[in-house]
Design an enzyme around this catalytic site. Structure first.
Site, PDB file in Angstrom:
ATOM      1  N   SER A 146      11.126  18.458  43.097  1.00 23.50           N
ATOM      2  CA  SER A 146      10.071  19.061  43.915  1.00 23.50           C
ATOM      3  C   SER A 146       8.761  18.306  43.807  1.00 23.50           C
ATOM      4  CB  SER A 146       9.857  20.513  43.476  1.00 23.50           C
ATOM      5  OG  SER A 146       9.525  20.579  42.099  1.00 23.50           O
ATOM      6  N   ASN A 195       4.358  21.563  47.869  1.00 29.69           N
ATOM      7  CA  ASN A 195       3.821  21.749  46.517  1.00 29.69           C
ATOM      8  C   ASN A 195       2.450  21.122  46.329  1.00 29.69           C
ATOM      9  OD1 ASN A 195       5.963  23.269  45.740  1.00 29.69           O
ATOM     10  ND2 ASN A 195       7.017  21.647  44.635  1.00 29.69           N
ATOM     11  N   GLU A 223      12.559  19.490  52.620  1.00 26.84           N
ATOM     12  CA  GLU A 223      11.743  18.287  52.677  1.00 26.84           C
ATOM     13  C   GLU A 223      12.654  17.100  52.375  1.00 26.84           C
ATOM     14  OE1 GLU A 223       7.251  19.620  51.465  1.00 26.84           O
ATOM     15  OE2 GLU A 223       8.624  19.283  49.800  1.00 26.84           O
ATOM     16  N   HIS A 253      14.577  18.128  48.934  1.00 24.19           N
ATOM     17  CA  HIS A 253      13.847  19.214  48.289  1.00 24.19           C
ATOM     18  C   HIS A 253      14.098  20.514  49.025  1.00 24.19           C
ATOM     19  CE1 HIS A 253       9.807  21.250  47.125  1.00 24.19           C
ATOM     20  NE2 HIS A 253      10.803  21.642  46.351  1.00 24.19           N
TER      21      HIS A 253
END
Length: 264
Positions: free
Chosen positions: A106, A177, A139, A127
């Site tokens: 991540s 993130n 992702e 991800h």
């Protein structure tokens, strides 16, 4: 092409991938120990029953050589470069020519992980988000040397899973993130500054900003240890209050206590 999905890992993300992939293909899942394998099998069966997904095509094994049958291998172990590199070393001797190797990191560098894997052209960052069975986004991050076959098959896999894949640059934390964790950490700092209860701040953000889950519930859901690791990688200062909870072993939902009490 129809992929045979192989998952290296037995935690929440790994089992979520297994259940998701079971809708469209055979799945192999490797766990390090019989105990981990039993927990993974229980989680897969529980999720499958709840979502009415047939998971009889998922095989849980403790022999990593069984993953050699996979055409699309997905590493889903802890968010630590050394741990992931160790798994890549184990897979290097069994992954067959033409198979793709994906990582669920991540926040870690995809180029660096691709280098550790030894197969830049067949490597991809995949991800997914927790819970994998429900969250629609993937992702996708490709190293510079990724082949067109790797790209096309990764896009096709996301489509088969009924996910929306967004391709992005290899930057720490990618998009979600990188934007999310500074916000979450800011909520922790606000709590310390004001003395407001975590539950009250969550209520404010749910009812006032339309968030399905408040920042403290989300931190606990992700895991405070994982949140700390992500913060360190993306360069977001980790709040002292979060550091203290991690040091006490209070990691959130998975341990029954974090910023909130999950024991009930």
């Amino acid at each position: 092409m129809s992929e045979t999905v192989a998952v290296a890992g037995s935690g929440t993300i790994a089992t979520g991938i297994a259940v998701t992939a079971a809708k469209t293909s055979p799945v192999l899942l490797w766990a390090r120990s019989p105990e981990s394998a039993a927990r993974a099998q229980k989680a897969i069966d529980k999720q499958g029953a709840k979502l009415e997904i047939d998971v009889t095509g998922v095989t849980v094994t403790t022999d990593i050589e069984d993953l050699a049958k996979g055409t699309y291998l997905i590493e889903a172990v802890s968010e630590d470069h050394a741990t992931k590199a160790e798994v890549f070393d184990k897979l290097e001797s069994i992954i067959h020519e033409g198979a793709i190797l994906a990582t669920t990191t991540s926040s870690l560098s995809i180029e660096t992980l691709a280098e550790a894997s030894g197969i830049h052209e067949r490597f991809v960052g995949l991800h997914v988000f927790n819970p994998v069975t429900k969250m629609e986004l993937i992702e996708l991050i490709f190293p510079a040397a990724a082949s067109e076959d790797t790209k096309e098959r990764s896009r096709a896999l996301a489509l088969a899973w009924e996910k929306t894949a967004v391709e992005m640059p290899d930057i720490p934390g990618f998009v979600v993130n990188k934007l999310l964790f500074p916000f979450l950490f800011n909520a922790v700092e606000l709590k310390e500054q004001t003395g407001l209860a975590a539950k009250d701040i969550d209520t404010c953000m749910q009812l006032g900003a339309g968030q399905p889950m408040g920042p403290f519930a989300l931190l606990d859901f992700v895991g405070l240890d994982v949140s700390k690791a992500i913060g360190e990688v993306i360069g977001a200062p980790v709040p002292a209050a979060l550091e203290a909870l991690v040091a006490e072993g209070k990691l959130g939902r998975k341990t029954g206590e974090g910023f909130l009490d999950w024991s009930r």
